[in-house]
Design a protein around this motif. Sequence first.
Motif, PDB file in Angstrom:
ATOM      1  N   PHE A 170       0.835  -1.194   0.000  1.00 45.03           N
ATOM      2  CA  PHE A 170       0.000   0.000   0.000  1.00 45.03           C
ATOM      3  C   PHE A 170       0.873   1.250   0.000  1.00 45.03           C
ATOM      4  O   PHE A 170       1.906   1.297   0.652  1.00 45.03           O
ATOM      5  CB  PHE A 170      -0.901  -0.009   1.228  1.00 45.03           C
ATOM      6  N   ASN A 171       0.412   2.259  -0.764  1.00 46.68           N
ATOM      7  CA  ASN A 171       1.142   3.516  -0.848  1.00 46.68           C
ATOM      8  C   ASN A 171       0.152   4.660  -0.779  1.00 46.68           C
ATOM      9  O   ASN A 171      -0.901   4.640  -1.443  1.00 46.68           O
ATOM     10  CB  ASN A 171       1.926   3.582  -2.170  1.00 46.68           C
ATOM     11  N   MET A 172       0.468   5.681   0.023  1.00 48.74           N
ATOM     12  CA  MET A 172      -0.418   6.836   0.166  1.00 48.74           C
ATOM     13  C   MET A 172      -0.600   7.583  -1.143  1.00 48.74           C
ATOM     14  O   MET A 172      -1.594   8.292  -1.337  1.00 48.74           O
ATOM     15  CB  MET A 172       0.147   7.785   1.224  1.00 48.74           C
ATOM     16  N   ASN A 173       0.337   7.440  -2.089  1.00 43.03           N
ATOM     17  CA  ASN A 173       0.201   8.138  -3.371  1.00 43.03           C
ATOM     18  C   ASN A 173      -1.023   7.670  -4.150  1.00 43.03           C
ATOM     19  O   ASN A 173      -1.557   8.398  -4.989  1.00 43.03           O
ATOM     20  CB  ASN A 173       1.458   7.948  -4.210  1.00 43.03           C
ATOM     21  N   TRP A 174      -1.470   6.416  -3.893  1.00 39.86           N
ATOM     22  CA  TRP A 174      -2.680   5.948  -4.565  1.00 39.86           C
ATOM     23  C   TRP A 174      -3.879   6.818  -4.164  1.00 39.86           C
ATOM     24  O   TRP A 174      -4.695   7.198  -5.018  1.00 39.86           O
ATOM     25  CB  TRP A 174      -2.973   4.494  -4.169  1.00 39.86           C
ATOM     26  N   ILE A 175      -3.989   7.112  -2.883  1.00 37.51           N
ATOM     27  CA  ILE A 175      -5.119   7.933  -2.418  1.00 37.51           C
ATOM     28  C   ILE A 175      -5.049   9.323  -3.032  1.00 37.51           C
ATOM     29  O   ILE A 175      -6.062   9.880  -3.477  1.00 37.51           O
ATOM     30  CB  ILE A 175      -5.112   8.006  -0.880  1.00 37.51           C
ATOM     31  N   TYR A 176      -3.829   9.901  -3.077  1.00 34.95           N
ATOM     32  CA  TYR A 176      -3.696  11.225  -3.680  1.00 34.95           C
ATOM     33  C   TYR A 176      -4.136  11.199  -5.147  1.00 34.95           C
ATOM     34  O   TYR A 176      -4.837  12.105  -5.622  1.00 34.95           O
ATOM     35  CB  TYR A 176      -2.232  11.695  -3.590  1.00 34.95           C
ATOM     36  N   GLY A 177      -3.747  10.179  -5.877  1.00 36.43           N
ATOM     37  CA  GLY A 177      -4.124  10.081  -7.300  1.00 36.43           C
ATOM     38  C   GLY A 177      -5.619   9.949  -7.479  1.00 36.43           C
ATOM     39  O   GLY A 177      -6.211  10.572  -8.376  1.00 36.43           O
ATOM     40  N   LEU A 178      -6.276   9.124  -6.652  1.00 33.42           N
ATOM     41  CA  LEU A 178      -7.733   8.955  -6.755  1.00 33.42           C
ATOM     42  C   LEU A 178      -8.466  10.263  -6.483  1.00 33.42           C
ATOM     43  O   LEU A 178      -9.462  10.581  -7.145  1.00 33.42           O
ATOM     44  CB  LEU A 178      -8.191   7.876  -5.771  1.00 33.42           C
ATOM     45  N   ILE A 179      -7.966  11.033  -5.509  1.00 37.41           N
ATOM     46  CA  ILE A 179      -8.613  12.317  -5.210  1.00 37.41           C
ATOM     47  C   ILE A 179      -8.495  13.264  -6.391  1.00 37.41           C
ATOM     48  O   ILE A 179      -9.465  13.942  -6.767  1.00 37.41           O
ATOM     49  CB  ILE A 179      -7.978  12.928  -3.948  1.00 37.41           C
ATOM     50  N   ILE A 180      -7.318  13.324  -7.014  1.00 34.43           N
ATOM     51  CA  ILE A 180      -7.128  14.216  -8.162  1.00 34.43           C
ATOM     52  C   ILE A 180      -8.009  13.794  -9.333  1.00 34.43           C
ATOM     53  O   ILE A 180      -8.630  14.634 -10.015  1.00 34.43           O
ATOM     54  CB  ILE A 180      -5.639  14.234  -8.562  1.00 34.43           C
ATOM     55  N   ILE A 181      -8.124  12.490  -9.593  1.00 35.54           N
ATOM     56  CA  ILE A 181      -8.979  12.006 -10.697  1.00 35.54           C
ATOM     57  C   ILE A 181     -10.432  12.349 -10.431  1.00 35.54           C
ATOM     58  O   ILE A 181     -11.169  12.801 -11.330  1.00 35.54           O
ATOM     59  CB  ILE A 181      -8.790  10.483 -10.870  1.00 35.54           C
ATOM     60  N   ALA A 182     -10.885  12.171  -9.186  1.00 39.90           N
ATOM     61  CA  ALA A 182     -12.281  12.484  -8.852  1.00 39.90           C
ATOM     62  C   ALA A 182     -12.579  13.962  -9.052  1.00 39.90           C
ATOM     63  O   ALA A 182     -13.633  14.337  -9.591  1.00 39.90           O
ATOM     64  CB  ALA A 182     -12.574  12.059  -7.420  1.00 39.90           C
ATOM     65  N   LEU A 183     -11.658  14.805  -8.652  1.00 40.12           N
ATOM     66  CA  LEU A 183     -11.861  16.239  -8.856  1.00 40.12           C
ATOM     67  C   LEU A 183     -11.889  16.591 -10.333  1.00 40.12           C
ATOM     68  O   LEU A 183     -12.681  17.438 -10.775  1.00 40.12           O
ATOM     69  CB  LEU A 183     -10.754  17.016  -8.140  1.00 40.12           C
ATOM     70  N   GLY A 184     -11.016  15.950 -11.117  1.00 36.36           N
ATOM     71  CA  GLY A 184     -11.026  16.208 -12.556  1.00 36.36           C
ATOM     72  C   GLY A 184     -12.342  15.814 -13.198  1.00 36.36           C
ATOM     73  O   GLY A 184     -12.899  16.555 -14.017  1.00 36.36           O
ATOM     74  N   LEU A 185     -12.879  14.652 -12.815  1.00 38.18           N
ATOM     75  CA  LEU A 185     -14.178  14.230 -13.349  1.00 38.18           C
ATOM     76  C   LEU A 185     -15.282  15.188 -12.926  1.00 38.18           C
ATOM     77  O   LEU A 185     -16.196  15.505 -13.705  1.00 38.18           O
ATOM     78  CB  LEU A 185     -14.501  12.813 -12.858  1.00 38.18           C
ATOM     79  N   LEU A 186     -15.182  15.673 -11.707  1.00 40.92           N
ATOM     80  CA  LEU A 186     -16.200  16.603 -11.210  1.00 40.92           C
ATOM     81  C   LEU A 186     -16.243  17.875 -12.033  1.00 40.92           C
ATOM     82  O   LEU A 186     -17.307  18.419 -12.328  1.00 40.92           O
ATOM     83  CB  LEU A 186     -15.909  16.916  -9.744  1.00 40.92           C
ATOM     84  N   PHE A 187     -15.035  18.379 -12.427  1.00 41.89           N
ATOM     85  CA  PHE A 187     -14.979  19.647 -13.136  1.00 41.89           C
ATOM     86  C   PHE A 187     -15.241  19.498 -14.627  1.00 41.89           C
ATOM     87  O   PHE A 187     -15.830  20.377 -15.251  1.00 41.89           O
ATOM     88  CB  PHE A 187     -13.608  20.297 -12.918  1.00 41.89           C
ATOM     89  N   PHE A 188     -14.793  18.426 -15.215  1.00 40.34           N
ATOM     90  CA  PHE A 188     -14.806  18.354 -16.677  1.00 40.34           C
ATOM     91  C   PHE A 188     -15.939  17.520 -17.253  1.00 40.34           C
ATOM     92  O   PHE A 188     -16.087  17.431 -18.460  1.00 40.34           O
ATOM     93  CB  PHE A 188     -13.471  17.782 -17.182  1.00 40.34           C
TER      94      PHE A 188
END
Length: 654
Positions: free
Chosen positions: A4-22
């Motif tokens: 497990f790596n915390m970077n996975w959570i950071y990536g999922l948050i960024i993808i979710a925000l991108g989907l929300l905006f675009f």
Amino acid sequence: MPRFNMNWIYGLIIIALGLLFFTGGGNMMAGSVKQEATYTKFQEYVNKGYANNVVVNTEQKTLKMFVKPENTRDVFGKDPKQLGEKPYVSVQIGSIDELEKYLTDAQKAAKIKDFAFDNDKGGHFTDILIQIVPFVLLIAIWIFIMRRMGSGGAGGGSGVFNVGKSKAKMYEKGNEIGITFKDVAGQEGAKQEVQEIVEFLKSPQKYTDLGGKIPKGALLVGPPGTGKTLLAKAVAGEAGVPFFSMSGSDFVEMFVGVGASRVRDLFHQAKEKSPCIIFIDEIDAVGRARSKNPSMGGNDERENTLNALLTEMDGFGTNSGVIILAATNRADMLDSALLRAGRFDRQINVDLPDLPERKEIFQVHLRPVKVDETVDIDFLSRQTPGFSGADIANVCNEAALIAARHNSSAVGKQDFLDAVDRIIGGLEKKTKIMTAAEKRTIALHEAGHATVSWFCEHADPLVKVSIVPRGRALGAAWYLPEERQITTKEQMLDEMCALMGGRAAEELFTGHISTGAMNDLERATKSAYGMVAYAGMSDKIPNISFYNNQEYQFQKPYSETTAKIIDDEVMKMVNEQYNRAKQILQENSEGHKKLADLLISREVIFAEDVEEIFGKRPWVSRSEEIMEDNTPKLEDMPDEVKAAEEEHRRSQGL
């Protein structure tokens, strides 16, 4: 499975925000469904009454016609629920003036509700950036904080998760510090004590074959500036083993339990690097005596740290090859459990240097200083009684600064004398305004000290007298104290008489007394109380000492009757010496007047000037005898110290 790596959570948050905006989620892009149309088609829609309102972008030469909800099927061919809140038709336009005229007529004919002009150049991209950037910044700050909280190595303790790690600075080889015994002048006794520790680390079998054990710890005790830390560095440099250095305050932290955790981590690292040396400077920060009152400090963090230190130094565990060196100038405050044999087996006193040791220290600190032929190291050593090694280093530095200020090519004798005066008395204040009467009173006062001390056998030899203000003093008399191991009653009385000479001269030759003698009176009174209450030197209370250094002492160890006797004896002693000083001044009033007049005219006079007035002093100082008799002999030194000393003396041409 991948770790497990915390970077996975950071990536999922960024993808979710991108989907929300675009993808039209949320309110930012809602109602953005559009359809391209020609200007003719636009006019047709307006004429049929499909337009709700129109927004014209003059910069991009386009317009948006927002369609009425009931006419969306006629324009888009879809149900209004599928199009969002504000579907619109986008149209490329030509002349703005013609369009404005057309829209004005359409509004009058009630074909549209209203129209407006928009000069925005950036479209939606700028809006998107403005709304995304705060979220991106928050995420970046969160990532930074999380990484800082988890950062720091095993020995760094810089992160929150590593707060319990030791802060000790480690030298893989002690000789990396670059300090050996030849850099430590004087302190021959202390060097001989720690030399065995160095020998054990170098060749332990020499001692273990005879059944000996290495000392677990050595405590360096002495006044500030005497070279305790320097001696510890020299031990590390000579031994050439790993060296852990830290201060006692490094164990202290705002979090509970951190100090004890750092102690355990320090010894854990040391055991892995054994044989090694741990040096704890200013150990009194964590080693103070524990409270005897159970209602106070029962769960004190400092006490928990001390308990951990006691356990690690001599508990059920083993510290094979780990030696503890510690330094403090407040050994009387340390806990008795810390000082017992088995923890600190040796207490090494690092005292203020005596006359021969000051000479050696001057030789070390004068190596980088460019001096001329007028500098006499023996003379400088005699001029600095009570100076520590740090004070002597400061004298050499101040002398170099004074010489540079005078644009000299080398540092001379006078520069060193000025440096000593600067350190003892403070900065000269020649601009301080004094009246002629005040200056004469000060001259009579200082001449009184010089005259009385000249005729008292056991008073310290006079060096010079000055009426130049320095610091808070308006004048001063410099003496050359004899470095005695014991002090007799006659010597203390003569010194007290010399102290009272200033006040006595004021009363005799000016007819009044002033506040200029406050420091003299304070010193004389303290000396008298010490003689009576501590040293047992009074007639009515002989051979009794009321000295008590016990902590939490709430009452005097003598009765009120005895206190009255002590006060009477002190007053009698001080007054006797005051009258004696007045008698000496009356017998030598003519010489005292000449001395005062000379002081007024020259401001600074020396012992030679006093000798011209009163004649040669019949009592000779023992300083020269001490210098000759106490010079350390090479044959009395350990072999390693002897080799370093021989090399040093060869380099100095001694």
